[in-house]
Design an enzyme around this catalytic site. Structure first.
Site, mmCIF file in Angstrom:
data_model
loop_
_atom_site.group_PDB
_atom_site.id
_atom_site.type_symbol
_atom_site.label_atom_id
_atom_site.label_comp_id
_atom_site.label_asym_id
_atom_site.label_seq_id
_atom_site.Cartn_x
_atom_site.Cartn_y
_atom_site.Cartn_z
ATOM 1 N N TYR A 20 -7.293 -5.334 10.074
ATOM 2 C CA TYR A 20 -7.078 -5.849 8.714
ATOM 3 C C TYR A 20 -7.398 -7.341 8.635
ATOM 4 O O TYR A 20 -8.090 -7.788 7.719
ATOM 5 C CB TYR A 20 -5.628 -5.601 8.273
ATOM 6 N N LYS A 74 -12.637 -4.731 2.871
ATOM 7 C CA LYS A 74 -13.652 -5.141 3.838
ATOM 8 C C LYS A 74 -15.008 -5.462 3.211
ATOM 9 O O LYS A 74 -15.926 -5.869 3.929
ATOM 10 C CB LYS A 74 -13.833 -4.039 4.902
ATOM 11 N N TYR A 123 0.872 -1.185 0.000
ATOM 12 C CA TYR A 123 0.000 0.000 0.000
ATOM 13 C C TYR A 123 0.905 1.229 0.000
ATOM 14 O O TYR A 123 1.789 1.350 0.848
ATOM 15 C CB TYR A 123 -0.858 0.029 1.267
ATOM 16 N N PRO A 177 -12.558 0.356 -1.070
ATOM 17 C CA PRO A 177 -11.855 -0.939 -1.136
ATOM 18 C C PRO A 177 -10.525 -0.984 -0.383
ATOM 19 O O PRO A 177 -9.948 -2.043 -0.207
ATOM 20 C CB PRO A 177 -11.625 -1.132 -2.632
HETATM 21 C C1 PHB Z 1 -7.239 -6.549 -4.723
HETATM 22 O O1 PHB Z 1 -8.068 -6.296 -5.630
HETATM 23 O O2 PHB Z 1 -6.396 -7.472 -4.807
HETATM 24 C C2 PHB Z 1 -7.266 -5.692 -3.471
HETATM 25 C C3 PHB Z 1 -8.083 -4.559 -3.417
HETATM 26 C C4 PHB Z 1 -8.092 -3.789 -2.268
HETATM 27 C C5 PHB Z 1 -7.284 -4.154 -1.179
HETATM 28 C C6 PHB Z 1 -6.493 -5.290 -1.234
HETATM 29 C C7 PHB Z 1 -6.479 -6.061 -2.398
HETATM 30 O O3 PHB Z 1 -7.282 -3.389 -0.047
#
Ligand code: PHB
Ligand code: APR
Length: 392
Positions: free
Chosen positions: A387, A299, A203, A295
């Site tokens: 998380y 969650k 991230y 996203p």
């Molecule tokens: C993903 O699409 O792989 C994805 C999207 C949002 C997140 C983590 C993974 O926070």
């Protein structure tokens, strides 16, 4: 009009509806799934692939965990970067729990295959689905397929039809309270048949905006960059997407990035949304029908899963013990966990994105909070607990 009867009429054939149907089947409760689109359309949706342990357990309880166990993989942590500085949050060391990486599309595919295998009934292309008498002990649902009108009499209706469905709006406006925050940016996502740049997610908070390096498997990568809320996919040819992603992630990561043609490219808006209550009479809302999260914290599916868990347990109690305590407490129980997921998703989104109206002071606060997260174990533990998933 063709008439039939079932115990639970489930509106929506996405992950929420299918998981509830499969769990009810394990205790011999009959349900019918009404889906307005085709199966192919439902399975064409590309969505996040991070599963909390609670979601993994629920899929196993539904008897739908085999392919996930075989093809999914666990992540013990994630990386967070600010500029070229990167640090790791060790989920397993801090909470004892990893997360499962397994695409949501695959979860939905597995649910459909299990539902087929047990002879579960899904009506695709169900149009004009309408809920009647939800505030009585004898609700029913009508819908149309082609020119044929249908009616399903049932004990309960599960509104699993997502944010744009009809279930939430079937609760009278004067009985609903809605809470919403629309973020001033979107996510431009790319799927590419390339090896992920890192074996865990990254991230990124950069001066140019948020970015995320994720994956579906060892040969399928998923990348996102924050973009304008009014941006369009046409404005982002692949080479410009890769160039911008490289500008945002740490230099050493950019050097290792393997680029390739996008096999999917889309822009998603970011919104936080909750409707209260999640029940009206014999209508119960689950998943995106009741709430939406940005996203960032992955969650969406995981909070839908806890809704399904609470509703399934309430229905099990009703049918097996003639006890409605679980149903009567459903909305309160689900919302307690929903709001914590909303808070975490809002917090992580506020921490990681550049906001158009952000002042220099605001930017300093973001950088200070990232530095605190980097250096403080209690802060890291709090993030890790949210998380990997708070308890049901
Ligand atoms: C993903 O699409 O792989 C994805 C999207 C949002 C997140 C983590 C993974 O926070
Ligand atoms: N009648 C019947 N079906 C409908 C109607 C309707 N009026 N409106 C919507 N649907 C269907 C949609 O076509 C979709 O297949 O309901 C389904 C809702 O599925 P999702 O939107 O995926 O919502 P949910 O099952 O709650 O999933 C929650 O998974 O899909 C992700 O982003 C979502 O992360 C979230 C989680």
């Amino acid at each position: 009009m063709k008439r039939e009867r079932t115990q639970v009429c489930i509106i929506g054939g996405g992950p929420s509806g299918l998981l509830l149907a499969q769990l009810l089947h394990t205790i011999g409760v009959d349900s019918v799934v009404l889906e307005q689109r085709s199966r192919e359309h439902v399975l064409s949706r590309i969505r996040a692939g991070v599963l909390e342990q609670g979601t993994v357990s629920l899929l196993h309880q539904a008897g739908v965990g085999a392919r996930m166990d075989a093809e999914g993989f666990t992540h013990d942590g994630t990386l967070i970067s600010q500029g070229d500085e990167m640090f790791r949050i060790d989920f397993t060391a801090l909470t004892g729990t990893p997360v499962m990486i397994y695409g949501q599309t695959e979860v939905t595919r597995d649910l459909y295959e299990a539902w087929d295998a047990c002879g579960g009934r899904t009506q695709f292309h169900a149009e004009n689905v309408t809920i009647h008498d939800a505030d009585t002990s004898a609700p029913h649902v009508t819908y149309r397929v082609g020119d044929a009108q249908h009616r399903i009499d049932c004990d309960f209706v599960a509104g699993c039809d997502g944010f744009h469905g009809i279930s939430r709006k079937s609760i009278p406006e004067d009985r609903r309270r809605e809470y919403e925050k629309v973020y001033p940016f979107g996510w431009l996502g790319v799927l590419s048949e390339t090896p992920p740049v890192n074996d865990e997610l990254i991230y990124t908070n950069s001066d140019r905006g948020f970015a995320l390096c994720s994956m579906r498997n060892a040969q399928l990568s998923r990348y996102y960059i924050q973009c304008s809320a009014h941006d369009r996919v046409e404005n982002w040819p692949d080479d410009e997407f890769w160039a911008e992603l490289k500008r945002r992630i740490p230099a050493q990561t950019a050097e290792a990035l393997v680029t390739g043609p996008s096999v999917e490219k889309s822009i998603a808006p970011l919104r936080s949304f909750v409707t209260e209550p999640m029940r009206w009479g014999r209508l119960f809302l689950c998943g995106d029908a009741a709430h939406i999260v940005p996203p960032t914290g992955a969650k969406g599916l995981n909070t839908a899963a806890s809704d399904v868990h609470y509703l399934f347990e309430g229905l099990r109690q009703h049918y097996q013990d003639a006890d409605d305590e679980g149903l009567d407490c459903y909305s309160e129980r689900a919302l307690t966990r929903v709001w914590k997921a909303e808070r975490f998703s809002w917090w992580l989104s506020s921490l990681m994105h550049r906001f158009p109206d952000q002042s220099e002071f605001d930017r300093k606060m973001q950088i200070a909070e990232l530095d605190f997260l980097r250096t403080n174990e209690a802060a890291q533990k709090a993030m890790a607990q949210n998380y990997v998933g708070l308890p049901y």
